[in-house]
Design an enzyme around this catalytic site. Structure first.
Site, mmCIF file in Angstrom:
data_model
loop_
_atom_site.group_PDB
_atom_site.id
_atom_site.type_symbol
_atom_site.label_atom_id
_atom_site.label_comp_id
_atom_site.label_asym_id
_atom_site.label_seq_id
_atom_site.Cartn_x
_atom_site.Cartn_y
_atom_site.Cartn_z
ATOM 1 N N HIS A 1 -10.007 2.703 0.115
ATOM 2 C CA HIS A 1 -10.102 2.193 1.478
ATOM 3 C C HIS A 1 -10.920 0.909 1.442
ATOM 4 C CE1 HIS A 1 -9.357 3.979 5.697
ATOM 5 N NE2 HIS A 1 -8.238 3.992 5.004
ATOM 6 N N HIS B 1 0.816 -1.207 0.000
ATOM 7 C CA HIS B 1 0.000 0.000 0.000
ATOM 8 C C HIS B 1 0.854 1.264 0.000
ATOM 9 C CE1 HIS B 1 -3.712 2.266 0.815
ATOM 10 N NE2 HIS B 1 -2.969 3.029 1.592
#
Length: 721
Positions: free
Chosen positions: A92, A46
């Site tokens: 998200h 990420h």
């Protein structure tokens, strides 16, 4: 009896043995626990983009109007007369599956901080979403929680949510996608970057206290595949406080206006580890950090926990010593914490102390610059040849009423107001074209300038051909802003994919990058930022390749009466603008809803006609009351949406059965007064007239406007009841 050995700490933190050996090589020794924690989050998928970095340079990112391109917290473009716009998109996904309300809410909070970190005031948010089919109760729970989280945070913090888009498919049932995009406005002199220049400058931590919530949340949780144990990861999801964020926004904007900040970085994924190391590395500096000065919410937090925490509503400002008193005074005025936690040093070393003990000493740049960079293998999926061979653009004629009502009842096509009515979209009173149209349109107060934004994605089409599918997303998104009267100006992208360790997934990814890049080059539109979300896989099942394109359109001046779907009136003419292309039913709503099929090969973009249709749409927007992109559901659905929104029927002919449902690119519906369209540089043909109380397709059949409206409006609320 077999002895049990605990898994090494680096593996528990998501690092491979090879990555751990690289850390040892950098440090010349075994890492301390806090150092290992820092490398684990900063080298996660990420944060480091270790599987995608070598491919992202393919995107065209330069143009005379680009002020800040990829690599900063948000991309920034020049609007003229000293005005700039900041744009950013983020995902998200995994946190929203584990805890949908907080996962979505903190996604909004994070993207807003990316915007005001640049010195911009956030003025709007968009939410591209993907869920499993709504017949399943858990998918309804996830959708309800995510929408409530976006509404709860955005409404409370005072930033309108102006649109987005949504898809439903079984592939997203255990891995929903929650992407959030934000737009901000600033004057050029307000622009702030993240570099920590100046030996002796002070690192000031602003905002909320640090807790154990969010440890490994965005960084670790979003960097691995899901399984049946994912529910146990609930404590890793951050908890947001929109009222704290609102105070933080106003405090930071005041500091920028008064010139009190040298550099600033938000604390998102990887928390203090990221903010301190990136600020130092971006300025070619080092930093000494004292964790005892970090306000914490919980007793006994270790150095690693404080450094990894992703608690929300926090910023790290780099401030000259002479300005510290003023910065603290502004923080006190807005009732937020301001803690002096570090000092900028020369030499490039990041040193961290806790209780007087040195817990970390490492090259600041190594946390980002030395992160792994993988050139993972790619392989074309074997399923493609079979699906392409099965596909057909021949649609057997059926009953028009049955087909069109079934499409209007599909939640991915039907009225989305159940979602966007939960959002406040009139905050700031900048909104000219609200949610529910092809793009949102905002005025820039005090000027004649306007910005349009559209978000577009199509996972099924990209599954059948990721290169063509991605190129078409760019063209469709550009057409969506064009029909509001703006010119395509800049792109941000959110690339949502499955497990990159599978060669087929990496092939999908690289093909997508190539398709998007080629289309952006064709249009002369720069990619100014984006996000890559890998490991969207649960129990071995990957999502469809799901790139999302966020397109910014710009107009100066704004059209006086921009086109809207609700401006069609009796006796107006209906035109199709664009190519008279062969039917394209691959991955179409018609094939999916009516026949339950996903096959065929989508048509490619037309590199000559496509840009000209976009330019024609921008030109028409100054004089034509209704312009509507032909996309999901084809011409029939596009016409039905205009009739429903305008409360006016129509009669159309000269459109064969397959063309009614075809989703071939580069087409739009124009509705104009009787004097017709101006002369265009692209094909256009008149197909009918507005008027009456039915959607009348002549030989194909008709439907009462009232019946179509009822089905379209109730499709989503009925499923969510």
């Amino acid at each position: 009896m077999t002895s049990m050995t605990a898994e090494p700490a680096h593996r528990q933190l998501g690092m491979t043995d090879e990555e751990y050996e690289s850390v040892i090589e950098i440090l010349g020794r075994e890492p301390r626990p806090a150092e290992l924690a820092m490398y684990s989050v900063m080298w996660s998928e990420h944060c480091s983009y270790k599987s995608s970095r070598i491919h992202l340079g393919r995107f065209p990112s330069e143009a005379p109007w680009v002020v800040v391109g990829p690599g900063e917290n948000a991309g920034v473009v020049d609007l003229g007369d000293g005005w700039l716009a900041a744009l950013r998109i983020e995902s998200h996904n995994h946190p929203s599956f584990v805890e949908p309300y907080q996962g979505a809410a903190t996604g909004v909070g994070g993207i807003l901080r990316d915007i005001f970190t640049m010195g911009a005031r956030p003025i709007a948010v968009w939410d591209p979403l993907r869920f499993g089919e709504l017949e399943d109760a858990h998918n309804r729970y996830l959708l309800n929680g995510v929408v409530s989280g976006i509404a709860g945070y955005g409404n409370a913090v005072g930033v309108p949510t102006l649109g987005g888009e949504i898809e439903f498919a079984d592939r997203y049932a255990s891995n929903p996608l929650v992407n959030v995009m934000a737009l901000g406005i600033l004057k050029r002199e307000q622009l702030v970057l993240s570099a920590a220049s100046g030996v002796g400058n002070i690192a000031v931590l602003l905002g909320a206290a640090t807790g154990r919530d969010g440890i490994g949340g965005a960084s670790i949780l979003a960097s691995a595949s899901f399984d049946e144990q994912s529910g146990a990861k609930r404590p890793s999801v951050q908890v947001g406080d929109p009222f704290e964020e609102k105070k933080l926004i106003e405090a930071c904007l005041e500091m920028y206006e008064r010139g009190l900040v040298v550099g600033i970085q938000d604390l998102g994924a990887a928390g203090i580890s990221c903010a301190t190391s990136e600020c130092a590395a971006n300025g070619g500096m080092g930093m000494d950090v004292d964790l005892d000065s970090v306000p914490v919410r919980e007793e006994g937090m270790t150095a690693g926990e404080i450094l990894m925490s992703e608690s929300q509503e926090r910023m790290l400002a780099i401030v000259e010593p002479k300005s510290v008193t003023d910065v603290v005074a502004v923080a006190n005025k807005w009732d937020i914490n301001a803690s002096l936690i570090g000092t900028v040093t020369e030499g490039g070393t990041l040193r961290v102390r806790q209780h007087g003990e040195l817990v970390a000493e490492l090259p600041a740049a190594s946390l980002s610059d030395d992160a792994p960079k993988y050139n993972r293998p790619t392989a074309r999926p074997q399923y493609l040849d079979n699906l392409w061979a099965q596909g057909s653009d021949e649609a057997a004629a059926g009953d028009l009423a049955d087909v069109l009502l079934a499409l209007l009842d599909d939640p991915a096509i039907a009225d989305r107001s159940w979602i966007y009515q939960q959002y406040d979209h009139q905050l700031f009173l900048n909104t000219v074209v609200e949610p529910g149209h092809d793009a949102s349109l905002l005025r820039i107060k005090g000027t004649e300038k306007a910005l349009a934004v559209s978000t577009d994605g199509h996972g099924r089409r990209c599954y059948l051909d990721p290169r063509r599918g991605a190129a078409r997303l760019v063209m469709e998104s550009a057409l969506n802003v064009a029909v509001t009267g703006t010119k395509p100006y800049a792109v941000v992208d959110n690339l949502n994919f499955g497990n990159p360790e599978k060669p087929e997934i990496m092939w999908q990814f690289t093909e997508t990058v190539e398709g998007m890049s080629a289309a952006c080059e064709l249009l002369g539109v720069p990619v100014i930022g984006g996000n890559v979300s890998f490991y969207n896989e649960t129990d071995g099942v990957d999502i469809y390749p799901s790139p999302v394109v966020g397109m910014l359109g710009f107009a100066d001046p704004m059209p006086e009466n921009p086109p809207r779907l609700d401006r069609a009136e009796e006796d107006m003419e209906i035109w199709i603008v664009g190519p008279d292309a062969a039917p394209d039913l691959a991955a179409s709503a018609f094939s999916r809803v009516i026949h339950g099929r996903l096959d065929g090969r989508p048509a490619d973009i037309d590199t000559d006609l496509g840009p000209r249709v976009i330019a024609a749409a921008t030109e028409l927007a100054g004089s034509v009351p209704v312009l509507h992109d032909v996309s999901v559901g084809g011409v029939a659905v596009a016409l039905a949406e205009i009739a429903i929104r305008s409360e006016c029927g129509f009669t159309v002919g000269n459109v064969d059965w397959s063309q009614l449902w075809s989703e071939a690119p580069h087409r739009l519906v124009a509705v104009c007064p009787r004097d017709g369209l101006p002369e265009l540089d692209v094909p256009a043909r008149r197909i009918g007239t507005m008027g009456g109380a039915t959607l009348n397709f002549l030989e194909h059949g008709q439907i009462a406007v009232e019946d179509a409206t009822s089905i379209w409006r109730e499709a989503l609320p009925r499923r969510m009841a």
